[in-house]
Design a protein around this motif. Structure first.
Motif, PDB file in Angstrom:
ATOM      1  N   GLY A   1     -26.486  -9.648   4.712  1.00 25.35           N
ATOM      2  CA  GLY A   1     -26.552  -9.402   3.340  1.00 25.35           C
ATOM      3  C   GLY A   1     -25.872  -8.060   3.050  1.00 25.35           C
ATOM      4  N   PHE A   2     -26.117  -7.122   3.876  1.00 25.67           N
ATOM      5  CA  PHE A   2     -25.215  -5.868   3.744  1.00 25.67           C
ATOM      6  C   PHE A   2     -23.724  -6.121   3.792  1.00 25.67           C
ATOM      7  CE2 PHE A   2     -28.824  -3.204   5.996  1.00 25.67           C
ATOM      8  CZ  PHE A   2     -29.623  -3.465   5.145  1.00 25.67           C
ATOM      9  N   LEU A   3     -23.252  -6.909   4.862  1.00 26.82           N
ATOM     10  CA  LEU A   3     -21.939  -7.294   4.798  1.00 26.82           C
ATOM     11  C   LEU A   3     -21.457  -7.905   3.474  1.00 26.82           C
ATOM     12  CD1 LEU A   3     -22.218  -8.483   8.474  1.00 26.82           C
ATOM     13  CD2 LEU A   3     -20.641  -6.536   7.880  1.00 26.82           C
ATOM     14  N   ARG A   4     -22.281  -8.708   2.987  1.00 21.04           N
ATOM     15  CA  ARG A   4     -21.922  -9.593   1.835  1.00 21.04           C
ATOM     16  C   ARG A   4     -21.614  -8.327   0.514  1.00 21.04           C
ATOM     17  NH1 ARG A   4     -23.132 -11.688  -3.193  1.00 21.04           N
ATOM     18  NH2 ARG A   4     -22.386 -13.917  -3.340  1.00 21.04           N
TER      19      ARG A   4
ATOM     20  N   ARG B   1     -15.437 -12.543   4.499  1.00 16.94           N
ATOM     21  CA  ARG B   1     -13.947 -12.976   3.882  1.00 16.94           C
ATOM     22  C   ARG B   1     -13.739 -14.562   4.388  1.00 16.94           C
ATOM     23  NH1 ARG B   1     -12.746  -7.676   5.796  1.00 16.94           N
ATOM     24  NH2 ARG B   1     -12.808  -6.421   4.104  1.00 16.94           N
ATOM     25  N   ARG B   2     -14.272 -14.834   5.551  1.00 16.89           N
ATOM     26  CA  ARG B   2     -13.937 -16.342   6.143  1.00 16.89           C
ATOM     27  C   ARG B   2     -15.480 -17.162   6.088  1.00 16.89           C
ATOM     28  NH1 ARG B   2     -10.310 -16.031  11.040  1.00 16.89           N
ATOM     29  NH2 ARG B   2     -10.161 -18.198  10.701  1.00 16.89           N
TER      30      ARG B   2
ATOM     31  N   ALA C   1     -19.056 -22.680  10.368  1.00 14.91           N
ATOM     32  CA  ALA C   1     -18.614 -23.625  11.535  1.00 14.91           C
ATOM     33  C   ALA C   1     -18.978 -22.986  12.856  1.00 14.91           C
ATOM     34  CB  ALA C   1     -17.201 -23.831  11.758  1.00 14.91           C
ATOM     35  N   ALA C   2     -19.204 -21.738  13.019  1.00 16.82           N
ATOM     36  CA  ALA C   2     -19.321 -21.174  14.208  1.00 16.82           C
ATOM     37  C   ALA C   2     -21.002 -21.152  14.441  1.00 16.82           C
ATOM     38  CB  ALA C   2     -19.030 -19.414  14.038  1.00 16.82           C
ATOM     39  N   GLY C   3     -21.597 -20.845  13.124  1.00 15.73           N
ATOM     40  CA  GLY C   3     -23.107 -21.076  13.289  1.00 15.73           C
ATOM     41  C   GLY C   3     -23.548 -22.518  13.705  1.00 15.73           C
ATOM     42  N   LEU C   4     -23.037 -23.428  13.052  1.00 16.48           N
ATOM     43  CA  LEU C   4     -23.455 -25.024  13.079  1.00 16.48           C
ATOM     44  C   LEU C   4     -23.113 -25.269  14.553  1.00 16.48           C
ATOM     45  CD1 LEU C   4     -24.645 -27.225  11.858  1.00 16.48           C
ATOM     46  CD2 LEU C   4     -22.256 -27.918  11.070  1.00 16.48           C
ATOM     47  N   ALA C   5     -21.843 -24.706  15.140  1.00 14.63           N
ATOM     48  CA  ALA C   5     -21.719 -25.304  16.589  1.00 14.63           C
ATOM     49  C   ALA C   5     -22.351 -24.536  17.353  1.00 14.63           C
ATOM     50  CB  ALA C   5     -20.030 -24.898  16.825  1.00 14.63           C
ATOM     51  N   GLY C   6     -22.772 -23.190  17.117  1.00 14.72           N
ATOM     52  CA  GLY C   6     -23.764 -22.729  17.967  1.00 14.72           C
ATOM     53  C   GLY C   6     -25.296 -23.269  18.060  1.00 14.72           C
ATOM     54  N   ALA C   7     -25.677 -23.756  16.772  1.00  7.60           N
ATOM     55  CA  ALA C   7     -27.035 -24.365  16.786  1.00  7.60           C
ATOM     56  C   ALA C   7     -27.057 -25.387  17.390  1.00  7.60           C
ATOM     57  CB  ALA C   7     -27.319 -24.272  15.272  1.00  7.60           C
TER      58      ALA C   7
ATOM     59  N   LEU D   1     -25.963 -21.308   7.586  1.00 13.21           N
ATOM     60  CA  LEU D   1     -26.438 -21.523   6.177  1.00 13.21           C
ATOM     61  C   LEU D   1     -25.592 -20.338   5.424  1.00 13.21           C
ATOM     62  CD1 LEU D   1     -30.163 -22.295   6.396  1.00 13.21           C
ATOM     63  CD2 LEU D   1     -28.373 -23.832   5.496  1.00 13.21           C
ATOM     64  N   VAL D   2     -25.831 -19.197   5.765  1.00 13.54           N
ATOM     65  CA  VAL D   2     -25.039 -18.251   5.022  1.00 13.54           C
ATOM     66  C   VAL D   2     -23.592 -18.586   4.842  1.00 13.54           C
ATOM     67  CG1 VAL D   2     -24.064 -15.734   5.321  1.00 13.54           C
ATOM     68  CG2 VAL D   2     -26.625 -16.350   5.647  1.00 13.54           C
ATOM     69  N   GLY D   3     -22.922 -18.911   5.737  1.00  8.55           N
ATOM     70  CA  GLY D   3     -21.593 -19.409   5.511  1.00  8.55           C
ATOM     71  C   GLY D   3     -21.407 -20.752   4.375  1.00  8.55           C
TER      72      GLY D   3
END
Length: 442
Positions: free
Chosen positions: A210-213, A219-220, A226-232, A270-272
Protein backbone atom coordinates in the motif's frame (compact mmCIF):
# COMPACT_ATOMS: atom_id res chain seq x y z
CA UNK A 1 -25.92 17.75 12.34
CA UNK A 2 -23.38 15.65 10.44
CA UNK A 3 -22.86 15.81 6.73
CA UNK A 4 -24.84 13.33 4.65
CA UNK A 5 -23.32 10.93 2.13
CA UNK A 6 -24.67 13.20 -0.62
CA UNK A 7 -22.89 16.20 0.91
CA UNK A 8 -19.61 14.33 1.30
CA UNK A 9 -19.82 12.93 -2.22
CA UNK A 10 -20.50 16.39 -3.68
CA UNK A 11 -17.53 17.85 -1.79
CA UNK A 12 -15.08 15.13 -2.85
CA UNK A 13 -11.91 16.68 -4.34
CA UNK A 14 -11.25 15.76 -7.93
CA UNK A 15 -7.82 14.46 -6.97
CA UNK A 16 -9.14 11.89 -4.47
CA UNK A 17 -8.43 8.27 -5.34
CA UNK A 18 -12.00 6.98 -5.24
CA UNK A 19 -10.95 3.48 -6.24
CA UNK A 20 -9.35 2.97 -2.83
CA UNK A 21 -12.70 3.62 -1.15
CA UNK A 22 -14.38 1.14 -3.46
CA UNK A 23 -11.76 -1.50 -2.66
CA UNK A 24 -12.23 -0.96 1.06
CA UNK A 25 -15.99 -1.44 0.84
CA UNK A 26 -15.84 -4.28 -1.70
CA UNK A 27 -13.28 -6.28 0.29
CA UNK A 28 -15.28 -6.10 3.52
CA UNK A 29 -18.49 -6.85 1.62
CA UNK A 30 -16.88 -9.94 0.08
CA UNK A 31 -15.72 -11.13 3.50
CA UNK A 32 -19.23 -10.68 4.91
CA UNK A 33 -20.82 -12.66 2.07
CA UNK A 34 -18.16 -15.35 2.42
CA UNK A 35 -18.85 -15.74 6.14
CA UNK A 36 -22.58 -16.01 5.52
CA UNK A 37 -21.98 -18.69 2.92
CA UNK A 38 -19.44 -20.70 4.91
CA UNK A 39 -21.47 -20.88 8.13
CA UNK A 40 -23.22 -24.25 7.97
CA UNK A 41 -25.56 -24.18 10.97
CA UNK A 42 -27.46 -27.22 12.17
CA UNK A 43 -29.01 -28.26 15.48
CA UNK A 44 -25.69 -29.92 16.29
CA UNK A 45 -23.64 -26.72 16.02
CA UNK A 46 -21.93 -24.52 13.46
CA UNK A 47 -19.75 -26.11 10.79
CA UNK A 48 -17.83 -24.83 7.79
CA UNK A 49 -19.29 -25.38 4.33
CA UNK A 50 -15.80 -25.56 2.78
CA UNK A 51 -14.91 -28.44 5.09
CA UNK A 52 -18.14 -30.25 4.23
CA UNK A 53 -17.62 -29.73 0.47
CA UNK A 54 -13.80 -29.61 0.01
CA UNK A 55 -13.86 -28.85 -3.77
CA UNK A 56 -15.37 -25.45 -2.90
CA UNK A 57 -12.11 -24.47 -1.20
CA UNK A 58 -10.78 -23.29 -4.54
CA UNK A 59 -13.26 -20.39 -4.24
CA UNK A 60 -11.09 -18.93 -1.49
CA UNK A 61 -8.54 -17.94 -4.14
CA UNK A 62 -11.02 -15.28 -5.20
CA UNK A 63 -13.05 -14.75 -2.02
CA UNK A 64 -10.21 -14.46 0.51
CA UNK A 65 -9.80 -10.73 -0.07
CA UNK A 66 -8.60 -9.58 3.35
CA UNK A 67 -5.15 -8.87 1.81
CA UNK A 68 -6.84 -6.21 -0.34
CA UNK A 69 -8.18 -4.46 2.77
CA UNK A 70 -4.72 -4.43 4.37
CA UNK A 71 -3.21 -3.19 1.10
CA UNK A 72 -5.71 -0.32 1.06
CA UNK A 73 -4.88 0.30 4.71
CA UNK A 74 -1.22 0.81 3.85
CA UNK A 75 -2.15 3.34 1.17
CA UNK A 76 -4.46 5.27 3.51
CA UNK A 77 -2.06 5.19 6.46
CA UNK A 78 0.77 6.61 4.35
CA UNK A 79 -1.35 9.52 3.14
CA UNK A 80 -2.87 10.19 6.56
CA UNK A 81 0.42 10.14 8.45
CA UNK A 82 2.09 12.47 5.98
CA UNK A 83 -0.88 14.82 6.03
CA UNK A 84 -0.91 14.95 9.82
CA UNK A 85 2.84 15.53 9.93
CA UNK A 86 2.40 18.57 7.66
CA UNK A 87 -0.44 20.02 9.75
CA UNK A 88 0.64 19.28 13.32
CA UNK A 89 3.33 20.94 15.40
CA UNK A 90 5.31 18.73 17.76
CA UNK A 91 5.10 14.91 18.11
CA UNK A 92 2.91 13.25 15.49
CA UNK A 93 2.93 9.59 16.53
CA UNK A 94 0.47 9.79 19.44
CA UNK A 95 -1.91 11.99 17.46
CA UNK A 96 -1.80 9.57 14.53
CA UNK A 97 -2.54 6.56 16.74
CA UNK A 98 -5.41 8.28 18.54
CA UNK A 99 -7.03 9.49 15.34
CA UNK A 100 -6.83 6.12 13.58
CA UNK A 101 -7.83 4.09 16.64
CA UNK A 102 -10.89 6.19 17.45
CA UNK A 103 -12.57 5.27 14.17
CA UNK A 104 -11.61 1.61 14.62
CA UNK A 105 -12.02 0.96 18.35
CA UNK A 106 -15.12 2.95 19.24
CA UNK A 107 -17.48 0.67 17.25
CA UNK A 108 -15.45 -2.41 18.23
CA UNK A 109 -15.65 -1.76 21.98
CA UNK A 110 -19.38 -1.06 21.73
CA UNK A 111 -19.80 -4.38 19.92
CA UNK A 112 -17.78 -6.16 22.63
CA UNK A 113 -19.79 -4.49 25.41
CA UNK A 114 -23.16 -5.47 23.92
CA UNK A 115 -22.13 -9.06 23.27
CA UNK A 116 -20.47 -9.42 26.68
CA UNK A 117 -23.68 -8.31 28.36
CA UNK A 118 -25.69 -10.74 26.21
CA UNK A 119 -23.28 -13.62 26.92
CA UNK A 120 -23.31 -12.98 30.67
CA UNK A 121 -27.09 -12.83 30.69
CA UNK A 122 -27.35 -16.09 28.74
CA UNK A 123 -24.91 -17.86 31.03
CA UNK A 124 -26.58 -16.59 34.21
CA UNK A 125 -29.88 -17.90 32.89
CA UNK A 126 -28.28 -21.21 31.95
CA UNK A 127 -28.83 -20.70 28.24
CA UNK A 128 -25.22 -20.37 27.12
CA UNK A 129 -24.10 -23.96 27.45
CA UNK A 130 -26.02 -25.54 24.59
CA UNK A 131 -24.15 -26.89 21.61
CA UNK A 132 -25.51 -24.29 19.22
CA UNK A 133 -25.49 -21.33 21.62
CA UNK A 134 -21.98 -22.21 22.81
CA UNK A 135 -20.74 -22.34 19.22
CA UNK A 136 -22.37 -18.95 18.53
CA UNK A 137 -20.61 -17.35 21.51
CA UNK A 138 -17.30 -18.64 20.21
CA UNK A 139 -17.95 -17.71 16.60
CA UNK A 140 -19.18 -14.16 16.99
CA UNK A 141 -15.83 -12.73 18.14
CA UNK A 142 -13.59 -14.65 15.71
CA UNK A 143 -13.51 -11.90 13.05
CA UNK A 144 -11.95 -9.57 15.63
CA UNK A 145 -8.55 -11.01 14.70
CA UNK A 146 -8.66 -8.67 11.74
CA UNK A 147 -9.06 -5.64 14.04
CA UNK A 148 -6.07 -6.76 16.11
CA UNK A 149 -3.81 -7.14 13.07
CA UNK A 150 -4.97 -3.79 11.73
CA UNK A 151 -4.04 -2.15 15.05
CA UNK A 152 -0.51 -3.49 14.65
CA UNK A 153 -0.32 -2.01 11.15
CA UNK A 154 -1.40 1.39 12.45
CA UNK A 155 1.18 1.29 15.24
CA UNK A 156 4.01 0.28 12.91
CA UNK A 157 3.13 2.68 10.08
CA UNK A 158 5.63 5.46 11.01
CA UNK A 159 8.79 3.29 11.19
CA UNK A 160 7.83 1.14 8.21
CA UNK A 161 6.92 4.21 6.19
CA UNK A 162 10.40 5.58 6.85
CA UNK A 163 11.88 2.28 5.66
CA UNK A 164 9.76 2.49 2.55
CA UNK A 165 10.85 6.04 1.83
CA UNK A 166 14.48 4.99 2.13
CA UNK A 167 14.43 1.58 0.45
CA UNK A 168 11.21 1.30 -1.60
CA UNK A 169 10.64 -2.18 -2.99
CA UNK A 170 13.58 -3.51 -0.97
CA UNK A 171 11.64 -2.90 2.26
CA UNK A 172 8.78 -5.02 0.94
CA UNK A 173 11.29 -7.65 -0.23
CA UNK A 174 12.83 -7.83 3.25
CA UNK A 175 9.43 -8.50 4.84
CA UNK A 176 8.61 -11.15 2.21
CA UNK A 177 12.01 -12.79 2.74
CA UNK A 178 11.41 -12.80 6.49
CA UNK A 179 8.06 -14.53 5.92
CA UNK A 180 9.80 -17.19 3.81
CA UNK A 181 12.46 -17.67 6.47
CA UNK A 182 9.81 -18.16 9.13
CA UNK A 183 8.14 -20.90 7.07
CA UNK A 184 11.52 -22.59 6.64
CA UNK A 185 12.03 -22.55 10.40
CA UNK A 186 8.50 -23.86 10.87
CA UNK A 187 8.37 -26.66 8.31
CA UNK A 188 12.03 -27.62 7.85
CA UNK A 189 13.51 -26.64 11.19
CA UNK A 190 10.62 -27.48 13.49
CA UNK A 191 11.31 -24.38 15.59
CA UNK A 192 8.43 -24.03 18.07
CA UNK A 193 6.32 -20.86 17.90
CA UNK A 194 8.35 -19.49 14.97
CA UNK A 195 5.21 -19.55 12.79
CA UNK A 196 3.56 -16.82 14.86
CA UNK A 197 6.08 -14.29 13.57
CA UNK A 198 4.27 -14.42 10.25
CA UNK A 199 1.27 -12.69 11.76
CA UNK A 200 3.57 -9.69 11.46
CA UNK A 201 5.72 -10.41 8.40
CA UNK A 202 2.99 -11.59 6.00
CA UNK A 203 0.40 -8.91 6.77
CA UNK A 204 2.95 -6.11 7.05
CA UNK A 205 4.36 -7.09 3.65
CA UNK A 206 0.89 -6.66 2.11
CA UNK A 207 0.52 -3.38 4.02
CA UNK A 208 3.87 -2.26 2.59
CA UNK A 209 2.48 -2.72 -0.92
CA UNK A 210 0.00 0.00 0.00
CA UNK A 211 2.92 2.39 0.66
CA UNK A 212 4.29 1.56 -2.78
CA UNK A 213 0.92 2.33 -4.35
CA UNK A 214 0.73 5.64 -2.49
CA UNK A 215 3.96 6.69 -4.21
CA UNK A 216 2.93 5.37 -7.63
CA UNK A 217 5.54 2.62 -7.60
CA UNK A 218 3.33 -0.32 -8.66
CA UNK A 219 3.85 0.23 -12.36
CA UNK A 220 3.42 -3.34 -13.70
CA UNK A 221 0.39 -4.79 -11.93
CA UNK A 222 0.01 -7.54 -14.52
CA UNK A 223 3.49 -8.87 -13.76
CA UNK A 224 2.80 -8.59 -10.03
CA UNK A 225 -0.44 -10.56 -10.35
CA UNK A 226 1.18 -13.25 -12.51
CA UNK A 227 4.13 -13.65 -10.14
CA UNK A 228 1.88 -13.89 -7.09
CA UNK A 229 -0.50 -16.38 -8.68
CA UNK A 230 2.34 -18.54 -9.99
CA UNK A 231 4.01 -18.49 -6.57
CA UNK A 232 0.79 -19.46 -4.77
CA UNK A 233 0.10 -22.31 -7.20
CA UNK A 234 3.62 -23.71 -6.88
CA UNK A 235 3.67 -23.44 -3.10
CA UNK A 236 0.33 -25.23 -2.75
CA UNK A 237 1.17 -27.85 -5.37
CA UNK A 238 4.64 -28.74 -4.10
CA UNK A 239 4.86 -27.35 -0.58
CA UNK A 240 3.23 -28.15 2.76
CA UNK A 241 0.42 -25.65 2.18
CA UNK A 242 -3.30 -26.51 1.93
CA UNK A 243 -5.51 -25.43 -0.96
CA UNK A 244 -7.80 -23.24 1.11
CA UNK A 245 -6.73 -19.66 1.77
CA UNK A 246 -8.87 -19.62 4.92
CA UNK A 247 -8.51 -21.90 7.91
CA UNK A 248 -10.27 -25.26 7.87
CA UNK A 249 -11.34 -27.09 11.03
CA UNK A 250 -9.12 -30.05 11.84
CA UNK A 251 -6.34 -29.20 9.37
CA UNK A 252 -2.78 -29.50 10.68
CA UNK A 253 -1.66 -26.50 8.62
CA UNK A 254 -3.69 -23.37 7.99
CA UNK A 255 -2.73 -20.67 5.51
CA UNK A 256 -4.43 -18.11 7.75
CA UNK A 257 -3.62 -18.79 11.38
CA UNK A 258 -0.73 -18.23 11.38
CA UNK A 259 -0.45 -16.85 7.83
CA UNK A 260 1.97 -18.52 5.46
CA UNK A 261 4.14 -17.64 2.49
CA UNK A 262 1.40 -19.12 0.29
CA UNK A 263 -1.08 -16.58 1.67
CA UNK A 264 1.42 -13.79 0.98
CA UNK A 265 1.74 -14.96 -2.63
CA UNK A 266 -2.06 -15.02 -2.81
CA UNK A 267 -2.13 -11.46 -1.50
CA UNK A 268 0.41 -10.34 -4.11
CA UNK A 269 -1.69 -11.72 -6.95
CA UNK A 270 -4.82 -10.06 -5.58
CA UNK A 271 -3.05 -6.69 -5.32
CA UNK A 272 -1.89 -6.96 -8.93
CA UNK A 273 -5.36 -8.04 -10.05
CA UNK A 274 -7.21 -5.15 -8.40
CA UNK A 275 -4.66 -2.67 -9.76
CA UNK A 276 -5.39 -3.94 -13.26
CA UNK A 277 -9.03 -2.96 -12.73
CA UNK A 278 -8.23 0.56 -11.57
CA UNK A 279 -8.84 2.43 -14.83
CA UNK A 280 -12.33 1.07 -15.67
CA UNK A 281 -13.40 1.22 -12.01
CA UNK A 282 -12.28 4.85 -11.71
CA UNK A 283 -14.33 5.77 -14.77
CA UNK A 284 -17.36 4.02 -13.23
CA UNK A 285 -16.87 5.87 -9.92
CA UNK A 286 -17.00 9.20 -11.70
CA UNK A 287 -20.78 8.74 -11.95
CA UNK A 288 -22.35 10.78 -9.11
CA UNK A 289 -24.89 8.12 -8.11
CA UNK A 290 -22.26 5.37 -7.92
CA UNK A 291 -19.92 7.53 -5.88
CA UNK A 292 -22.67 8.51 -3.43
CA UNK A 293 -23.35 4.84 -2.76
CA UNK A 294 -19.68 4.12 -2.16
CA UNK A 295 -19.44 7.10 0.22
CA UNK A 296 -22.50 5.90 2.14
CA UNK A 297 -21.12 2.35 2.39
CA UNK A 298 -17.69 3.59 3.47
CA UNK A 299 -19.22 5.36 6.45
CA UNK A 300 -20.74 2.16 7.85
CA UNK A 301 -18.44 -0.59 6.54
CA UNK A 302 -16.77 -1.34 9.87
CA UNK A 303 -20.09 -1.43 11.70
CA UNK A 304 -21.50 -3.83 9.11
CA UNK A 305 -18.41 -6.04 9.45
CA UNK A 306 -18.70 -6.18 13.23
CA UNK A 307 -22.39 -7.07 13.28
CA UNK A 308 -22.81 -9.26 10.20
CA UNK A 309 -22.33 -12.54 12.06
CA UNK A 310 -24.83 -11.41 14.69
CA UNK A 311 -27.35 -10.90 11.89
CA UNK A 312 -26.64 -14.31 10.38
CA UNK A 313 -26.93 -16.08 13.74
CA UNK A 314 -30.19 -14.24 14.42
CA UNK A 315 -31.61 -15.51 11.13
CA UNK A 316 -30.85 -19.12 12.10
CA UNK A 317 -32.22 -18.51 15.61
CA UNK A 318 -35.43 -17.17 14.09
CA UNK A 319 -35.72 -20.34 11.97
CA UNK A 320 -35.48 -22.47 15.09
CA UNK A 321 -37.90 -20.28 17.03
CA UNK A 322 -40.47 -20.45 14.22
CA UNK A 323 -40.10 -24.21 13.95
CA UNK A 324 -38.59 -24.07 10.46
CA UNK A 325 -36.44 -27.14 9.93
CA UNK A 326 -32.70 -26.57 9.55
CA UNK A 327 -31.76 -28.74 6.56
CA UNK A 328 -28.60 -30.78 6.37
CA UNK A 329 -25.74 -28.40 5.41
CA UNK A 330 -24.77 -28.54 1.72
CA UNK A 331 -27.85 -30.57 0.83
CA UNK A 332 -30.36 -29.47 -1.84
CA UNK A 333 -32.75 -27.92 0.71
CA UNK A 334 -29.86 -26.05 2.34
CA UNK A 335 -28.75 -24.55 -0.98
CA UNK A 336 -32.34 -23.61 -1.79
CA UNK A 337 -32.50 -21.57 1.42
CA UNK A 338 -29.25 -19.69 0.77
CA UNK A 339 -30.81 -16.73 -1.14
CA UNK A 340 -33.49 -16.27 1.52
CA UNK A 341 -30.94 -16.43 4.36
CA UNK A 342 -28.71 -13.92 2.58
CA UNK A 343 -31.58 -11.46 2.07
CA UNK A 344 -32.71 -11.83 5.69
CA UNK A 345 -29.16 -11.44 7.05
CA UNK A 346 -28.58 -8.39 4.84
CA UNK A 347 -31.82 -6.78 6.02
CA UNK A 348 -31.01 -7.43 9.68
CA UNK A 349 -27.45 -6.14 9.19
CA UNK A 350 -28.94 -2.90 7.86
CA UNK A 351 -31.09 -2.63 11.01
CA UNK A 352 -28.04 -3.17 13.24
CA UNK A 353 -26.01 -0.67 11.24
CA UNK A 354 -28.77 1.92 11.66
CA UNK A 355 -28.61 1.40 15.42
CA UNK A 356 -24.82 1.41 15.85
CA UNK A 357 -23.48 3.51 12.96
CA UNK A 358 -23.05 6.62 15.12
CA UNK A 359 -20.14 4.97 16.92
CA UNK A 360 -18.25 4.75 13.62
CA UNK A 361 -18.71 8.42 12.78
CA UNK A 362 -15.41 10.36 12.65
CA UNK A 363 -14.64 12.12 15.92
CA UNK A 364 -12.33 15.00 16.67
CA UNK A 365 -8.97 13.71 17.84
CA UNK A 366 -6.60 15.54 20.11
CA UNK A 367 -3.19 16.39 18.79
CA UNK A 368 -0.25 15.54 21.01
CA UNK A 369 0.53 18.01 23.77
CA UNK A 370 4.19 17.33 23.37
CA UNK A 371 4.45 15.88 26.86
CA UNK A 372 7.43 13.54 27.18
CA UNK A 373 6.40 9.95 26.74
CA UNK A 374 3.02 10.63 25.14
CA UNK A 375 4.04 8.62 22.07
CA UNK A 376 5.25 5.75 24.25
CA UNK A 377 1.97 5.79 26.16
CA UNK A 378 -0.01 5.68 22.94
CA UNK A 379 2.13 2.79 21.66
CA UNK A 380 1.65 0.86 24.92
CA UNK A 381 -2.08 1.48 24.78
CA UNK A 382 -2.22 0.25 21.20
CA UNK A 383 -0.29 -2.90 22.13
CA UNK A 384 -2.74 -3.63 24.94
CA UNK A 385 -5.70 -3.07 22.62
CA UNK A 386 -4.10 -5.36 20.04
CA UNK A 387 -3.53 -8.16 22.56
CA UNK A 388 -6.99 -7.73 24.05
CA UNK A 389 -8.80 -7.87 20.72
CA UNK A 390 -6.73 -10.82 19.48
CA UNK A 391 -7.27 -12.59 22.79
CA UNK A 392 -11.02 -12.12 22.58
CA UNK A 393 -11.07 -13.43 19.02
CA UNK A 394 -9.35 -16.57 20.34
CA UNK A 395 -11.37 -17.16 23.53
CA UNK A 396 -14.84 -16.18 22.39
CA UNK A 397 -17.46 -15.22 24.96
CA UNK A 398 -18.44 -18.69 26.10
CA UNK A 399 -17.37 -19.68 29.61
CA UNK A 400 -17.14 -16.11 30.92
CA UNK A 401 -18.23 -17.19 34.40
CA UNK A 402 -16.09 -20.35 34.41
CA UNK A 403 -12.83 -18.57 33.52
CA UNK A 404 -12.43 -20.47 30.23
CA UNK A 405 -9.05 -19.70 28.66
CA UNK A 406 -7.47 -20.09 25.24
CA UNK A 407 -3.90 -19.82 24.03
CA UNK A 408 -2.80 -16.56 22.46
CA UNK A 409 0.53 -17.39 20.79
CA UNK A 410 2.10 -19.14 23.79
CA UNK A 411 0.19 -17.65 26.73
CA UNK A 412 -3.24 -18.53 28.17
CA UNK A 413 -5.78 -15.72 28.19
CA UNK A 414 -9.37 -15.48 29.40
CA UNK A 415 -12.15 -13.39 27.88
CA UNK A 416 -12.41 -11.05 30.91
CA UNK A 417 -8.65 -10.46 30.80
CA UNK A 418 -8.79 -9.77 27.07
CA UNK A 419 -11.65 -7.29 27.52
CA UNK A 420 -9.72 -5.61 30.35
CA UNK A 421 -6.62 -5.24 28.17
CA UNK A 422 -8.62 -3.72 25.32
CA UNK A 423 -10.36 -1.20 27.58
CA UNK A 424 -7.16 -0.35 29.46
CA UNK A 425 -5.31 0.15 26.20
CA UNK A 426 -8.05 2.41 24.87
CA UNK A 427 -7.81 4.61 27.99
CA UNK A 428 -4.04 4.86 27.63
CA UNK A 429 -4.32 5.91 24.00
CA UNK A 430 -6.98 8.49 24.83
CA UNK A 431 -4.84 9.97 27.62
CA UNK A 432 -1.60 10.02 25.68
CA UNK A 433 -1.85 13.74 24.96
CA UNK A 434 -4.08 16.76 25.42
CA UNK A 435 -4.03 19.82 23.27
CA UNK A 436 -5.88 21.45 20.42
CA UNK A 437 -8.08 19.23 18.28
CA UNK A 438 -7.43 18.24 14.73
CA UNK A 439 -9.40 16.07 12.34
CA UNK A 440 -7.61 13.28 10.56
CA UNK A 441 -9.03 12.23 7.23
CA UNK A 442 -8.25 9.27 5.02
Amino acid sequence: MGATARDIAAATPAARDRYVDLLRVASLGTVIAGHWLMAAVSRDGIGNLLAIVPPLQVLTWALQVMPVFFFVGGFSHALSYRSLARRTDGPVYAAFLRARLQRLLRPTLVFVAVWTAAALTAQLLGAGGGRLSGAALRLVTQPLWFIGIYLAMVALTPPLLRLHERHGWAAFGALAAAAAAVDLLRFAGGVPYAEFLNFAFVWLAVHQLGFLRADGRIRRPGALAAAGLAGAVLLVAYGPYPLSMVGMPGEKVSNMAPPTLALLAHGIWLVGAVELLKAPATAWLARPRVWRRVVAATGVAMTAFLWHLTAMLAVYAAQLALGIRLPEPAGPAWWAQVPVRFLAAAALTCVLVAGFRRFEAPAASRASSGRPGSGARAALGTALCLLGVLGLSTTGLGGLLEGHSATLIALPVTAPAAIGMALGGWLLVERSGTSRRVRLGG
